[in-house]
Design a protein around this motif. Structure first.
Motif, mmCIF file in Angstrom:
data_model
loop_
_atom_site.group_PDB
_atom_site.id
_atom_site.type_symbol
_atom_site.label_atom_id
_atom_site.label_comp_id
_atom_site.label_asym_id
_atom_site.label_seq_id
_atom_site.Cartn_x
_atom_site.Cartn_y
_atom_site.Cartn_z
ATOM 1 N N CYS A 94 30.085 29.691 44.180
ATOM 2 C CA CYS A 94 29.033 29.471 43.192
ATOM 3 C C CYS A 94 27.642 29.698 43.763
ATOM 4 N N VAL A 95 27.487 29.530 45.085
ATOM 5 C CA VAL A 95 26.171 29.724 45.706
ATOM 6 C C VAL A 95 26.224 30.823 46.771
ATOM 7 N N GLY A 96 27.252 31.706 46.654
ATOM 8 C CA GLY A 96 27.325 32.881 47.509
ATOM 9 C C GLY A 96 27.697 32.617 48.956
ATOM 10 N N LEU A 97 28.471 31.538 49.225
ATOM 11 C CA LEU A 97 28.867 31.234 50.603
ATOM 12 C C LEU A 97 30.096 32.029 51.046
ATOM 13 N N ILE A 98 30.657 32.823 50.157
ATOM 14 C CA ILE A 98 31.774 33.710 50.486
ATOM 15 C C ILE A 98 31.585 35.004 49.708
ATOM 16 N N SER A 99 31.885 36.124 50.332
ATOM 17 C CA SER A 99 31.719 37.415 49.653
ATOM 18 C C SER A 99 32.809 37.610 48.605
ATOM 19 N N ALA A 100 32.533 38.461 47.625
ATOM 20 C CA ALA A 100 33.509 38.738 46.560
ATOM 21 C C ALA A 100 34.777 39.345 47.134
ATOM 22 N N GLU A 101 34.654 40.163 48.219
ATOM 23 C CA GLU A 101 35.842 40.793 48.824
ATOM 24 C C GLU A 101 36.742 39.756 49.476
ATOM 25 N N GLU A 102 36.120 38.835 50.245
ATOM 26 C CA GLU A 102 36.917 37.787 50.900
ATOM 27 C C GLU A 102 37.565 36.869 49.860
ATOM 28 N N TYR A 103 36.796 36.561 48.821
ATOM 29 C CA TYR A 103 37.319 35.692 47.767
ATOM 30 C C TYR A 103 38.496 36.367 47.053
ATOM 31 N N ALA A 104 38.362 37.675 46.784
ATOM 32 C CA ALA A 104 39.449 38.422 46.116
ATOM 33 C C ALA A 104 40.703 38.417 46.973
ATOM 34 N N GLU A 105 40.525 38.414 48.298
ATOM 35 C CA GLU A 105 41.672 38.351 49.216
ATOM 36 C C GLU A 105 42.383 37.012 49.081
ATOM 37 N N ASP A 106 41.589 35.927 48.988
ATOM 38 C CA ASP A 106 42.185 34.594 48.803
ATOM 39 C C ASP A 106 42.944 34.512 47.474
ATOM 40 N N VAL A 107 42.356 35.110 46.425
ATOM 41 C CA VAL A 107 43.018 35.098 45.106
ATOM 42 C C VAL A 107 44.346 35.854 45.165
ATOM 43 N N SER A 108 44.368 36.987 45.867
ATOM 44 C CA SER A 108 45.621 37.753 45.978
ATOM 45 C C SER A 108 46.677 36.959 46.735
ATOM 46 N N HIS A 109 46.251 36.149 47.738
ATOM 47 C CA HIS A 109 47.196 35.282 48.457
ATOM 48 C C HIS A 109 47.764 34.215 47.520
ATOM 49 N N VAL A 110 46.886 33.657 46.682
ATOM 50 C CA VAL A 110 47.339 32.660 45.697
ATOM 51 C C VAL A 110 48.385 33.267 44.773
ATOM 52 N N GLN A 111 48.138 34.489 44.321
ATOM 53 C CA GLN A 111 49.070 35.134 43.391
ATOM 54 C C GLN A 111 50.418 35.413 44.053
ATOM 55 N N LEU A 112 50.401 35.808 45.330
ATOM 56 C CA LEU A 112 51.663 36.000 46.053
ATOM 57 C C LEU A 112 52.437 34.685 46.132
ATOM 58 N N PHE A 113 51.706 33.607 46.403
ATOM 59 C CA PHE A 113 52.348 32.290 46.501
ATOM 60 C C PHE A 113 52.948 31.870 45.162
ATOM 61 N N LEU A 114 52.197 32.067 44.071
ATOM 62 C CA LEU A 114 52.665 31.661 42.747
ATOM 63 C C LEU A 114 53.840 32.512 42.269
ATOM 64 N N GLU A 115 53.933 33.743 42.760
ATOM 65 C CA GLU A 115 55.055 34.612 42.399
ATOM 66 C C GLU A 115 56.309 34.306 43.222
ATOM 67 N N GLY A 116 56.201 33.332 44.149
ATOM 68 C CA GLY A 116 57.357 32.960 44.949
ATOM 69 C C GLY A 116 57.579 33.866 46.149
ATOM 70 N N ARG A 117 56.578 34.670 46.492
ATOM 71 C CA ARG A 117 56.719 35.615 47.611
ATOM 72 C C ARG A 117 56.082 35.027 48.872
ATOM 73 N N SER A 118 56.529 33.813 49.231
ATOM 74 C CA SER A 118 55.933 33.089 50.349
ATOM 75 C C SER A 118 56.165 33.793 51.682
ATOM 76 N N GLN A 119 57.368 34.353 51.840
ATOM 77 C CA GLN A 119 57.680 35.034 53.100
ATOM 78 C C GLN A 119 56.759 36.245 53.281
ATOM 79 N N GLU A 120 56.578 37.002 52.209
ATOM 80 C CA GLU A 120 55.696 38.172 52.247
ATOM 81 C C GLU A 120 54.257 37.754 52.534
ATOM 82 N N LEU A 121 53.844 36.642 51.927
ATOM 83 C CA LEU A 121 52.492 36.129 52.146
ATOM 84 C C LEU A 121 52.300 35.722 53.603
#
Length: 640
Positions: free
Chosen positions: A187-214
């Protein structure tokens, strides 16, 4: 007796007897109705306490009362942890979609986790309703608590924001979530959009049940960061990997890829049980317990061993049943079997693929096997306790009916005889149609379902309950001298004096007057515990009907009610099955000489049933396999 107006009556589930042998461990429970349809799936830290709460009438909601009224059977599966129970519950709900898992919620939809799209910094949030998009909505989850637990875990590991957009847009400094390290401060720019998008993609892998791949992806990122001397970033990723490893290590129910069937056998105190756990794509989809009827050549249970039971059971199971997609890639066994190579060859021939059978395994496969062994052991414990309970009930029944404390005005002529086997008869029909007779069998171990029998009533006047009952008794006892026919020690009749008298008369005509006959009829209030009992005393070529006072011990009365209710349930289930078959059966197949193949030819030739009905005899005779005589029969039958 089950007549037309009794078809919708409920057979009361004996929850007190069930709860006596219920484990206090963590696990999942499944509730079924009298048609073996799954009603509800739930999890519990303490199965006995949780299931007991359903039968506390003061705490029951209206919806819970509706569920409890339909319960005919409850099955439990033990797990090691609450997480495993939660995952197994979720898998079962997704697979079977039990109706009451929706009805017992506050509203009619499942909860999801939603990842917002079209936003520079996507948000994780709770969502209830119809899934809009599989790429943005993950679930459904079995409960709100499950969603909150998952969101909390992901806050700690991935630090993706969960705040409302209105709150996010108006921040000028980081909030408390950032201070406690549960948000990365986008919210105050303490993380770049690219790094944040990487975290979101990790969340999506986890939610899809692909923990080993993550985990593998994070390991590569950690090594890359370390090589670039970005040690803080590498340490952060290391912590994420450790947290994921901890979750993966504790999740026996959902741990790895692959299709596996797990079989464990337990043999103790004359009882045996085989437990199956079904793993598909690394997720446990449930299980089932079996008590296989072993081949006579294997001898008594006391002389058996676990490996011999598995050796006999596996070929039977895979030749007759295909649960959840047939045979898997791998089969795990609790004990080594003697004919391992022969069984593998048999399955390879049967399913045309190589199947691996193992008994010595490690890691998560060992955990699956231990869970199956635990459940098999619990099944046997339940059976041992069940037998002890039925033994007490049979002792009480013998004391009441045959002992010195009997309440019969004129006691039976042979008070030394002992009741070991009880059979009960019931008739079910709807207005005289699709009449069916049923006989259930109980001994000191409980219901003997392999000895249950159904009889389609052949009598001309099928609306006559007495005539139907006479027919069933005659067909049951006229074969008593064959291998089928071990005589019961007590024959229970669901009916009053008239029904009991006709059964006694039929038995005497068949020279089976050695069988004790007891009638159980509903009293004036038609409530459990207010029944009337009629005992038959045979003498020479006649008999007397004696009314008994109710049993002076609750166990004897409970046993008789349970046997009567089970006969009622079995008869109704069989009758409904016949009625359903009759309803869906084509009117053509009711005509003698018309089977499935000729019916198909007639329908194809005339384009449907209406075309067959409108056809002349000559047109009908043009169909392959239909003679002129059969065409005439079809023509007149469809117009009758």
């Amino acid at each position: 007796m089950s007549k037309n107006n009794d078809l919708n009556s409920k057979v009361k589930f004996d929850y007190k007897h069930f709860l006596k042998s219920t484990s206090r461990l963590t696990g999942v429970y499944q509730m079924f109705d009298i048609h073996d349809q799954l009603l509800y799936v739930g999890k519990a830290k303490n199965l006995k306490n949780r299931l007991s709460s359903y039968f506390n009438k003061q705490a029951q909601s209206i919806k819970t009362q509706a569920l409890v009224a339909k319960i005919a059977q409850i099955e439990t599966t033990l797990t090691e942890t609450e997480v495993e129970a939660l995952l197994l519950e979720q898998n079962l709900i997704k697979l079977h979609k039990p109706p009451y898992n929706i009805l017992l919620r506050d509203d009619k939809s499942y909860p999801y986790i939603q990842v917002s799209q079209h936003h520079e910094y996507p948000r994780l949030s709770f969502y209830r309703g119809k899934a809009k998009d599989s790429k943005t909505c993950y679930g459904p989850y079995p409960s709100t608590l499950a969603v909150k637990e998952s969101l909390s875990f992901m806050q700690k590991i991935f630090k993706v924001r969960q705040c409302q957009d209105s709150y996010f847009k108006n921040r000028t400094r980081p909030c408390l979530e950032y201070q406690i390290e549960r948000c990365s401060g986008p919210c105050v720019g303490l993380i770049s959009a690219e790094e944040y998008a990487e975290d979101v993609s990790h969340v999506q892998l986890f939610l899809e049940g692909r923990s080993q791949e993550l985990t593998r992806a994070l390991s590569i990122e950690m090594e890359t960061a370390s090589a670039k001397l970005e040690f803080e970033k590498a340490a952060k990723i290391r912590d994420q990997i450790q947290a994921l490893r901890h979750v993966q290590a504790s999740q026996v129910v959902s741990n790895s890829k692959g299709d596996v069937d797990v079989f464990a056998v337990c043999l103790d105190r004359g009882f045996h049980s085989v437990q199956l756990l079904v793993i598909r794509d690394g997720n446990m989809l449930g299980g089932r317990s079996y008590v296989p009827e072993l081949p006579p050549e294997l001898g008594s249970t006391e002389s058996l061993s676990e490996d011999v039971i598995l050796n006999a059971f596996l070929p039977q199971y895979y030749s007759r049943q295909q649960l959840l997609g047939g045979v898997p890639q791998e089969i795990l066994l609790s004990h080594e079997v003697v004919d391992l190579s022969a069984i593998e060859g048999y399955l390879e021939t049967l399913y045309e693929k190589k199947i691996k059978i193992s008994s010595k395994v490690r890691s998560h496969r060992k955990s699956w096997l231990e869970m199956a062994i635990k459940n098999a052991r619990q099944n046997v414990i339940n059976k041992v306790q069940n037998k002890a309970s039925y033994n007490e009930k049979f002792i009480a029944l013998n004391r009441w009916l045959l002992g010195a404390q009997g309440n019969v005005d004129n006691e039976p002529s042979d008070p030394e005889r002992v009741i070991h086997r009880v059979e009960c008869i019931d008739i079910s029909h709807t207005g005289g149609k699709e009449a069916l007779g049923a006989i259930v069998v109980f001994d000191e171990s409980g219901p003997l379902k392999t000895d249950y029998r159904k009889y389609n009533i052949r009598s001309t006047d099928i609306g006559d309950d007495i005539q139907s009952m006479q027919e069933v008794v005659r067909r049951r006892f006229e074969k008593h001298d064959t291998r089928e026919g071990r005589l019961p020690d007590l024959f229970l009749v669901d009916g009053g004096k008239t029904q009991v008298g006709e059964v006694a008369r039929t038995l005497q005509a068949l020279n089976c007057s050695s069988v004790l006959v007891l009638g159980i009829a509903k009293g004036p209030t038609r409530k459990a515990g207010a029944e009337n009992y009629f005992y038959v005393e045979f003498s020479g070529h006649g008999f007397k009907l004696l009314q008994l006072k109710p049993p002076n011990t609750g166990d004897a009365e409970l046993l008789l009610q349970e046997v009567r209710d089970e006969a009622h349930r079995f008869a109704i289930t069989g009758h409904r099955s016949r009625r359903k078959k009759e309803f869906f059966q084509s009117s053509l197949e009711k005509i003698p000489g018309i089977g499935a193949e000729r019916r198909r030819q007639l329908l194809n030739h005339f384009g449907g049933l209406q075309g067959v009905k409108q056809a002349s005899i000559e047109d009908l005779a043009q169909v392959k396999g239909v003679s002129h005589a059969l065409a005439t029969k079809i023509y007149h039958q469809l117009r009758s």
